[in-house]
Design an enzyme around this catalytic site. Structure first.
Site, PDB file in Angstrom:
ATOM      1  N   TRP A  62       7.474 -18.021  -3.561  1.00  0.00           N
ATOM      2  CA  TRP A  62       6.111 -18.050  -3.041  1.00  0.00           C
ATOM      3  C   TRP A  62       6.062 -17.749  -1.556  1.00  0.00           C
ATOM      4  O   TRP A  62       5.109 -17.123  -1.069  1.00  0.00           O
ATOM      5  CB  TRP A  62       5.450 -19.388  -3.378  1.00  0.00           C
ATOM      6  CG  TRP A  62       5.151 -19.464  -4.845  1.00  0.00           C
ATOM      7  CD1 TRP A  62       5.809 -20.192  -5.788  1.00  0.00           C
ATOM      8  CD2 TRP A  62       4.169 -18.690  -5.544  1.00  0.00           C
ATOM      9  NE1 TRP A  62       5.284 -19.933  -7.032  1.00  0.00           N
ATOM     10  CE2 TRP A  62       4.281 -19.027  -6.923  1.00  0.00           C
ATOM     11  CE3 TRP A  62       3.206 -17.760  -5.158  1.00  0.00           C
ATOM     12  CZ2 TRP A  62       3.464 -18.459  -7.902  1.00  0.00           C
ATOM     13  CZ3 TRP A  62       2.389 -17.194  -6.126  1.00  0.00           C
ATOM     14  CH2 TRP A  62       2.514 -17.551  -7.478  1.00  0.00           C
ATOM     15  N   ASP A  90       1.423 -23.679   2.939  1.00  0.00           N
ATOM     16  CA  ASP A  90       1.020 -23.559   1.547  1.00  0.00           C
ATOM     17  C   ASP A  90       1.539 -24.820   0.866  1.00  0.00           C
ATOM     18  O   ASP A  90       2.740 -24.997   0.693  1.00  0.00           O
ATOM     19  CB  ASP A  90       1.625 -22.305   0.922  1.00  0.00           C
ATOM     20  CG  ASP A  90       1.391 -22.216  -0.577  1.00  0.00           C
ATOM     21  OD1 ASP A  90       0.697 -23.095  -1.137  1.00  0.00           O
ATOM     22  OD2 ASP A  90       1.896 -21.267  -1.207  1.00  0.00           O
ATOM     23  N   LYS A  93      -2.485 -27.811  -9.880  1.00  0.00           N
ATOM     24  CA  LYS A  93      -1.239 -28.551 -10.087  1.00  0.00           C
ATOM     25  C   LYS A  93      -1.463 -30.054  -9.946  1.00  0.00           C
ATOM     26  O   LYS A  93      -1.021 -30.830 -10.783  1.00  0.00           O
ATOM     27  CB  LYS A  93      -0.168 -28.062  -9.117  1.00  0.00           C
ATOM     28  CG  LYS A  93       0.093 -26.556  -9.259  1.00  0.00           C
ATOM     29  CD  LYS A  93       1.060 -26.035  -8.238  1.00  0.00           C
ATOM     30  CE  LYS A  93       1.158 -24.517  -8.258  1.00  0.00           C
ATOM     31  NZ  LYS A  93       1.640 -23.974  -9.520  1.00  0.00           N
TER      32      LYS A  93
END
Length: 359
Positions: A100, A170, A194
């Site tokens: 990511w 992030d 999530k």
């Protein structure tokens, strides 16, 4: 058969939240309208989004000089929005900790008039650790980190000190699952699917002095426009915000973020101990960088991994297969994932190992 959902996202939600959401689908609070039908300008929804923000501020101890934005497009849109808003004509610094982080770096490189520099990387050790950041350019727009790599299972347990260079994170896969301090960041962003709610909502927590001063060519991509319009420049993801509010109520009810972190530590320790004591399974991640929420593990044999996944799925352990880019297995045990699910997985792993030893 009890099903335990180890999905990395969209992920498991508290049963109480699902039941509350279900009851609102036909008639929200006696209004005669479904929660899905509420106008985003109605007093009913305005109360929802206001309470959602206030709960988030309370639970994360967000200082008054930060704005909370409820947006769309996932964390992936933030990969581009961030440099577009605050790094044009400047240097943007990134730490590469895995899949990511690499996507965030690649997206930033496509934004015109932004110089991207990777200041630290753990690629040389196959992204199994968190690298140390060396000297930083004090004139840089920001330093970007990915606090938890969902795919690789690598996480920051201590936030780096970047001095006067603003730190951006992030935080998608360990949002509300850590004891970080908001004031240590200029901006935090996270996809909700999530730990906070269903897919479709992205939360941005941004310090006021970090908001862009120059206009962005597209108003929807402009942090200042979104902040000035209280996240309602266009129709926000109303249902996702409503469910996020319910999740935040649940977090508060169970004891707040500190209690959630304690529970996550207990779940993770149970699984990591089983992996470390096993003669069959192993963790590819350095102990000091292991994630509390995404735990990859392998047998070292692709065919045996495949057999384990098949048998585990048949036994009710859903989405236990590792990401296609790394293989093996991965247990995502986010905030709402129950301890008994981890206990059951450990028992299954031990039985599987014993069976293989007898063959």
């Amino acid at each position: 058969m009890t099903v335990y959902n180890f999905s990395a996202g969209p992920a498991v939600l508290p049963t109480k939240v699902l039941e509350q959401a279900q009851s609102s689908l036909v008639d929200y609070q006696g209004s005669g309208m479904s929660i899905l039908e509420l106008s985003h300008r109605s007093s009913l929804f305005l109360a929802i989004i206001d309470e959602c923000e206030q709960l988030l501020r309370e639970l994360m101890k967000i200082p008054k000089n930060y704005r909370v934005l409820f947006m769309q497009g996932g964390a992936s849109l933030q990969f581009s929005m961030l440099p577009l808003n605050v790094a044009r004509g400047k240097k943007a610094l990134y730490v590469n900790t895995g899949a990511w982080a690499k996507k965030a770096i690649a997206a930033a490189k496509k934004v015109p008039n932004v110089t991207v520099e990777v200041v630290a990387s753990s690629e040389d050790d196959s992204f199994t650790s968190v690298p140390t950041i060396a000297e930083l350019d004090p004139e840089a727009a920001y330093v970007h980190i990915t606090t938890n790599e969902t795919i690789g299972g690598v996480s920051y347990h201590q936030i780096p000190d970047t001095g006067n260079v603003p730190l951006v994170a992030d935080m998608s896969s360990n949002f509300l699952s850590n004891d970080y301090r908001v004031e240590d960041f200029a901006m935090i962003y996270a996809g909700a699917q999530k730990n906070l709610g269903p897919a479709g909502l992205t939360v941005v927590i941004i310090r006021e002095d970090f908001l862009n001063t120059e206009e962005v060519f597209a108003p929807m991509l402009d942090y200042r426009v979104q902040a000035d319009n209280q996240s309602m420049y266009n129709t926000p993801p109303t249902f996702a915000i409503y469910v996020a509010k319910l999740v935040l109520e649940w977090v508060k009810e169970v004891g707040g973020v500190a209690e959630v972190v304690k529970r996550n530590e207990e779940k993770a320790a149970l699984l990591y101990d089983a992996i470390d004591q096993s003669q069959l399974f192993s963790s590819p991640v350095a102990k000091e960088a292991r994630s509390l929420t995404n735990i990859p593990f392998v047998t070292g044999q692709a065919e045996l991994d495949k057999l384990f996944i098949q048998q585990a799925t048949a036994a009710g352990f859903e989405n236990i297969k590792g990401h296609r880019s790394v293989g093996g297995m991965r247990a995502s045990i986010y905030n709402a994932f129950p301890l008994e699910g981890v206990t059951a997985l450990v028992a299954f792993m031990q039985a599987f190992e014993q069976e293989q030893g007898e063959n």
